[in-house]
Write a protein that holds these residues in place. Sequence first.
Motif, short mmCIF file in Angstrom:
data_model
loop_
_atom_site.label_atom_id
_atom_site.label_comp_id
_atom_site.label_asym_id
_atom_site.label_seq_id
_atom_site.Cartn_x
_atom_site.Cartn_y
_atom_site.Cartn_z
N UNK A 210 35.72 51.45 42.84
CA UNK A 210 34.27 51.38 43.17
C UNK A 210 33.89 52.87 42.97
N UNK A 211 34.39 53.77 43.51
CA UNK A 211 34.15 55.19 43.09
C UNK A 211 34.30 55.51 41.95
N UNK A 212 35.18 55.17 41.08
CA UNK A 212 35.26 55.21 39.58
C UNK A 212 34.03 54.73 38.93
N UNK A 213 33.72 53.54 39.29
CA UNK A 213 32.57 52.99 38.65
C UNK A 213 31.15 53.66 39.25
N UNK A 214 31.13 54.23 40.50
CA UNK A 214 30.03 55.01 40.71
C UNK A 214 29.82 56.31 40.00
N UNK A 215 30.99 56.96 39.66
CA UNK A 215 31.08 58.07 39.10
C UNK A 215 30.61 57.90 37.46
N UNK A 216 30.84 56.62 37.03
CA UNK A 216 30.52 56.22 35.66
C UNK A 216 29.01 55.84 35.41
N UNK A 217 28.21 55.75 36.56
CA UNK A 217 26.96 55.33 36.62
C UNK A 217 25.98 56.25 36.22
N UNK A 218 25.74 56.39 35.03
CA UNK A 218 25.03 57.64 34.48
C UNK A 218 23.55 57.80 35.07
N UNK A 219 22.88 56.64 35.40
CA UNK A 219 21.49 56.79 36.30
C UNK A 219 21.65 57.37 37.47
N UNK A 220 22.67 57.08 37.82
CA UNK A 220 22.92 57.39 39.59
C UNK A 220 23.30 58.87 39.54
N UNK A 221 24.07 59.49 38.51
CA UNK A 221 24.61 60.81 38.34
C UNK A 221 23.34 61.68 38.09
N UNK A 222 22.43 61.29 36.91
CA UNK A 222 21.26 61.84 36.66
C UNK A 222 20.56 62.23 37.74
N UNK A 223 20.14 61.05 38.65
CA UNK A 223 19.29 61.40 39.97
C UNK A 223 19.89 62.18 40.85
N UNK A 224 21.12 62.40 41.10
CA UNK A 224 21.90 63.38 41.92
C UNK A 224 21.75 64.74 41.25
N UNK A 225 22.24 64.84 40.01
CA UNK A 225 22.02 66.15 39.32
C UNK A 225 20.61 66.89 39.52
N UNK A 226 19.68 65.80 39.34
CA UNK A 226 18.32 66.40 39.65
C UNK A 226 17.83 66.55 40.93
N UNK A 227 18.71 66.29 41.90
CA UNK A 227 18.17 66.62 43.16
C UNK A 227 17.19 65.63 43.96
N UNK A 228 17.33 64.33 43.12
CA UNK A 228 16.34 63.30 43.59
C UNK A 228 17.04 62.16 44.38
N UNK A 229 18.30 62.37 44.54
CA UNK A 229 19.21 61.49 45.36
C UNK A 229 20.31 62.24 45.86
N UNK A 230 20.74 62.03 47.05
CA UNK A 230 22.00 62.52 47.61
C UNK A 230 23.01 61.30 47.92
N UNK A 231 24.32 61.55 47.58
CA UNK A 231 25.34 60.64 47.81
C UNK A 231 26.24 61.18 49.01
N UNK A 232 26.29 60.56 49.98
CA UNK A 232 27.24 61.09 50.91
C UNK A 232 28.40 60.11 51.45
N UNK A 233 29.51 60.30 51.08
CA UNK A 233 30.74 59.61 51.16
C UNK A 233 31.62 59.99 52.41
N UNK A 234 31.52 59.07 53.22
CA UNK A 234 32.19 59.29 54.67
C UNK A 234 33.35 58.45 54.89
N UNK A 235 34.42 58.85 55.51
CA UNK A 235 35.88 58.32 55.75
C UNK A 235 35.71 58.45 57.23
N UNK A 236 35.52 57.20 58.15
CA UNK A 236 35.70 57.22 59.20
C UNK A 236 37.27 56.83 59.80
N UNK A 237 37.76 58.07 59.68
CA UNK A 237 39.30 58.13 59.80
C UNK A 237 40.17 58.31 61.31
N UNK A 238 39.14 58.55 62.20
CA UNK A 238 39.84 58.86 63.42
C UNK A 238 40.58 60.17 63.45
N UNK A 239 41.97 60.30 63.14
CA UNK A 239 42.73 61.65 63.18
C UNK A 239 43.39 61.71 61.83
#
Length: 317
Positions: A210-239
């Motif tokens: 899914x991460x790879x598909x998100x990375x390939x989503x041009x419209x998503x990356x365009x908004x992130x690059x222009x500062x119109x959207x932030x992507x926050x990827x979090x791993x709830x991994x304890x230790x």
Amino acid sequence: MKTAVRVLVALLLLIPLPGRGQEADTDMLSYLPLPDVPSSLRTPETRANYIVSHFWDALDFKADTLKTRNPDFMERNLANYLSLFPIADSTALVPAVDTLVADAGMDTRSLSVLVELVEKYLYEPESPVYNEEHYGIFLDAFLRAPVHEYERLRLTAQHELIRKNRPGTVAADFTYETPKGERMRMCETGKGKPLLLLFYEPDCGHCMEVMEELKAMESLQAMVNRGELTVLAVFPGFDDRETWRKTIDNLPPVWKVGFNDGTIYTEDLYVTRRMPALYLLDKHRRVIVKDLSLEQLAGLIDEMMNAVIRTKQSKLP
């Protein structure tokens, strides 16, 4: 799902639907006849509202128990019924579901069949029509119905779970650690802009796909690059920081990446029934959509881009 497709196409094209007794296809014998839709109802929404309200009229839950207790019969018809939900209005869905559940409640075995099938279709994350908002409408009705006690306990627990971070509510805040060891809060990340919040597990193969598909989503990356959207990827991994650090470089550098020490789970802040779990939040950190699919996200990103364009055009002299 052939009938479901017929129903939806007929609604969208505004073609009159066949009434009772007009279906000649022998494959349709296990399907309920569609209600006659008044010709005055021309829009897809009003037609869907009518069909949803009268879909089960031909079935007598008290007398036709051979059908209502038959999982195959009920599943075929429920699948068609639920295919109308994305088109119908909530003001029609609630009373329609209330009536359906009340009718099914006249026979406890029939009600149990309905409960099981609705859960399968609307609550299982892998279902193509998975939708917690629609499932919540049924849960409200089921909890007023004479369900078995063990079912009531399960349904009550589900009711509590789907209420967490519902669309329109402010998303639960939490802290996370950045790759540099800084402590940040989700609500402060990308402040003033929409946020795509993504929970994932580094050793989850599907997550990485899914991460790879998100990375390939041009419209998503365009908004992130222009500062119109932030992507926050979090791993709830304890230790398990070591596993997290090994995968950080695989994520786009323009994304925000974080490690949560498990408080997301221990404090019961989010329910992640599948990974990855995507939430789209507005600039005030209200939930726009939870448990997004990639298809939903792509559509929402396009809407957001168009909204940004319209805003910029409105400011032109």
